[in-house]
Design a protein around this motif. Structure first.
Motif, PDB file in Angstrom:
ATOM      1  N   MET A   1      21.862  26.737   6.110  1.00 11.46           N
ATOM      2  CA  MET A   1      21.330  25.661   5.367  1.00 11.46           C
ATOM      3  C   MET A   1      20.919  25.774   3.772  1.00 11.46           C
ATOM      4  O   MET A   1      20.103  26.851   3.961  1.00 11.46           O
ATOM      5  N   GLU A   2      21.544  25.201   2.716  1.00 15.12           N
ATOM      6  CA  GLU A   2      21.136  25.612   1.529  1.00 15.12           C
ATOM      7  C   GLU A   2      19.632  25.073   1.026  1.00 15.12           C
ATOM      8  O   GLU A   2      19.164  24.057   1.734  1.00 15.12           O
ATOM      9  N   THR A   3      19.123  26.112   0.654  1.00 15.75           N
ATOM     10  CA  THR A   3      17.524  25.756   0.026  1.00 15.75           C
ATOM     11  C   THR A   3      17.673  24.639  -1.044  1.00 15.75           C
ATOM     12  O   THR A   3      18.527  25.088  -2.197  1.00 15.75           O
ATOM     13  N   PRO A   4      16.934  23.448  -1.306  1.00 11.85           N
ATOM     14  CA  PRO A   4      17.070  22.535  -2.243  1.00 11.85           C
ATOM     15  C   PRO A   4      16.841  23.197  -3.513  1.00 11.85           C
ATOM     16  O   PRO A   4      15.702  23.822  -3.568  1.00 11.85           O
ATOM     17  N   SER A   5      17.419  22.745  -4.572  1.00 13.24           N
ATOM     18  CA  SER A   5      17.136  23.336  -6.013  1.00 13.24           C
ATOM     19  C   SER A   5      15.650  22.617  -6.369  1.00 13.24           C
ATOM     20  O   SER A   5      15.112  21.674  -6.138  1.00 13.24           O
ATOM     21  N   PRO A   6      14.813  23.607  -6.969  1.00 14.81           N
ATOM     22  CA  PRO A   6      13.393  23.281  -7.474  1.00 14.81           C
ATOM     23  C   PRO A   6      13.728  21.950  -8.372  1.00 14.81           C
ATOM     24  O   PRO A   6      14.677  22.005  -9.308  1.00 14.81           O
ATOM     25  N   LYS A   7      12.519  21.217  -8.557  1.00 13.18           N
ATOM     26  CA  LYS A   7      12.442  20.083  -9.527  1.00 13.18           C
ATOM     27  C   LYS A   7      11.744  20.720 -10.821  1.00 13.18           C
ATOM     28  O   LYS A   7      10.827  21.806 -10.512  1.00 13.18           O
ATOM     29  N   HIS A   8      11.929  20.154 -11.925  1.00 14.24           N
ATOM     30  CA  HIS A   8      11.229  20.773 -13.151  1.00 14.24           C
ATOM     31  C   HIS A   8      10.543  19.452 -13.748  1.00 14.24           C
ATOM     32  O   HIS A   8      11.349  18.461 -13.974  1.00 14.24           O
ATOM     33  N   LYS A  25       4.131  22.602 -17.627  1.00 11.30           N
ATOM     34  CA  LYS A  25       5.539  22.623 -17.059  1.00 11.30           C
ATOM     35  C   LYS A  25       5.448  22.943 -15.628  1.00 11.30           C
ATOM     36  O   LYS A  25       4.839  24.179 -15.320  1.00 11.30           O
ATOM     37  N   GLY A  26       5.945  22.341 -14.975  1.00 13.51           N
ATOM     38  CA  GLY A  26       5.984  22.617 -13.424  1.00 13.51           C
ATOM     39  C   GLY A  26       7.333  22.718 -12.971  1.00 13.51           C
ATOM     40  O   GLY A  26       8.264  22.040 -13.195  1.00 13.51           O
ATOM     41  N   THR A  27       7.262  23.831 -11.941  1.00 19.28           N
ATOM     42  CA  THR A  27       8.631  24.178 -11.198  1.00 19.28           C
ATOM     43  C   THR A  27       8.064  23.869  -9.789  1.00 19.28           C
ATOM     44  O   THR A  27       7.108  24.461  -9.163  1.00 19.28           O
ATOM     45  N   TRP A  28       8.727  22.812  -8.972  1.00 20.27           N
ATOM     46  CA  TRP A  28       8.056  22.461  -7.726  1.00 20.27           C
ATOM     47  C   TRP A  28       9.420  22.848  -6.830  1.00 20.27           C
ATOM     48  O   TRP A  28      10.292  22.251  -6.808  1.00 20.27           O
ATOM     49  N   PHE A  29       8.747  23.418  -5.839  1.00 19.86           N
ATOM     50  CA  PHE A  29       9.824  23.944  -4.599  1.00 19.86           C
ATOM     51  C   PHE A  29       9.011  22.902  -3.422  1.00 19.86           C
ATOM     52  O   PHE A  29       8.046  22.317  -3.482  1.00 19.86           O
ATOM     53  N   GLU A  30       9.683  23.485  -2.249  1.00 20.68           N
ATOM     54  CA  GLU A  30       9.413  22.443  -1.153  1.00 20.68           C
ATOM     55  C   GLU A  30       7.665  22.824  -0.623  1.00 20.68           C
ATOM     56  O   GLU A  30       7.193  22.089  -0.176  1.00 20.68           O
ATOM     57  N   SER A  31       7.538  24.100  -0.569  1.00 22.94           N
ATOM     58  CA  SER A  31       6.055  24.592  -0.193  1.00 22.94           C
ATOM     59  C   SER A  31       5.414  25.369  -1.257  1.00 22.94           C
ATOM     60  O   SER A  31       4.284  25.971  -0.563  1.00 22.94           O
TER      61      SER A  31
END
Length: 218
Positions: A1-8, A25-31
């Motif tokens: 399963m592919e990891t979702p791309s981070p949001k910016h 500037k924020g880079t947001w991952f799942e965890s």
């Protein structure tokens, strides 16, 4: 399963205790998440690891995903009811903080940020992101505006034809018709002017025995 791309996200944050705003500037991952901050001259970074986020979320009795989402919510754009801070924390470090209310209680989250190893590079990366985002938003706004004007014109023509009240007018010369072409050298504002805005700009036919021509709107 592919990891979702981070949001910016990138927030221009006005601080009460400072005249100049800072950019977050924020880079947001799942965890987890990363922050880059600049005041235009100096820059700071914060790498909130999965372990750190998990510990913070446990302290607040929250799932990790909810903690990250709430942090993004307050650092994605400025909330007028939240008190933001960016205070000195010693040795060139800064402490970014923001407040929010939960179940009638005012709470504060704080994250320590360290000086960027390359302030010029970090600041340039934030400014590049802002410029790219602004160009994208401007283009999208112009495109949506054009589509809205075309839909409005099409609806007006349809209503007039159904009602049988399409006004008569001298035929417009084909030499005066200038189609809109994607990639035209004209500016966006000039392109908008070329688009017909009202039914007055649409060529209409005479009633003297000629077949009716209809304006085609794609």
């Amino acid at each position: 399963m592919e990891t979702p791309s981070p949001k910016h996200t990138c927030l221009k944050l006005q601080l009460k205790e400072a005249q100049q705003p800072i950019y977050v500037k924020g880079t947001w991952f799942e965890s987890r998440f990363d922050l880059s901050i600049t005041d235009g001259l100096n820059a700071w970074i914060c790498h909130a690891s999965e372990e750190q986020v998990r510990d913070r979320a446990a302290q607040w009795d929250q799932p990790v995903s909810e903690y990250v989402a709430l942090a993004e919510h307050y650092l994605g754009f400025q909330h007028p009811d939240s008190a933001y801070g960016f205070a000195d924390a010693g040795d060139g470090h800064k402490r970014l903080s923001w407040t929010f209310e939960k179940e009638g209680t005012k709470l504060e989250w704080r994250w320590k940020c360290q000086p960027s190893p390359n302030s010029k590079q970090s600041t340039a990366a934030i400014l590049d992101f802002l410029m790219d985002a602004n160009v994208g938003l401007s283009f999208l706004g112009v495109l949506n505006s054009k589509k809205a004007k075309l839909r409005e014109l099409r609806d007006k023509i349809s209503k007039q034809e159904i009602a049988g009240k399409l006004p008569e007018e001298e035929e417009a010369s084909s030499d005066q018709t200038e189609p809109f072409v994607s990639g035209d050298e004209k500016s966006e504002d000039e392109s908008l002017k070329d688009l017909p805005v009202t039914s007055k700009d649409v060529p209409r036919t005479r009633s003297r025995g000629r077949g009716r021509k209809r304006a085609a709107v794609n």
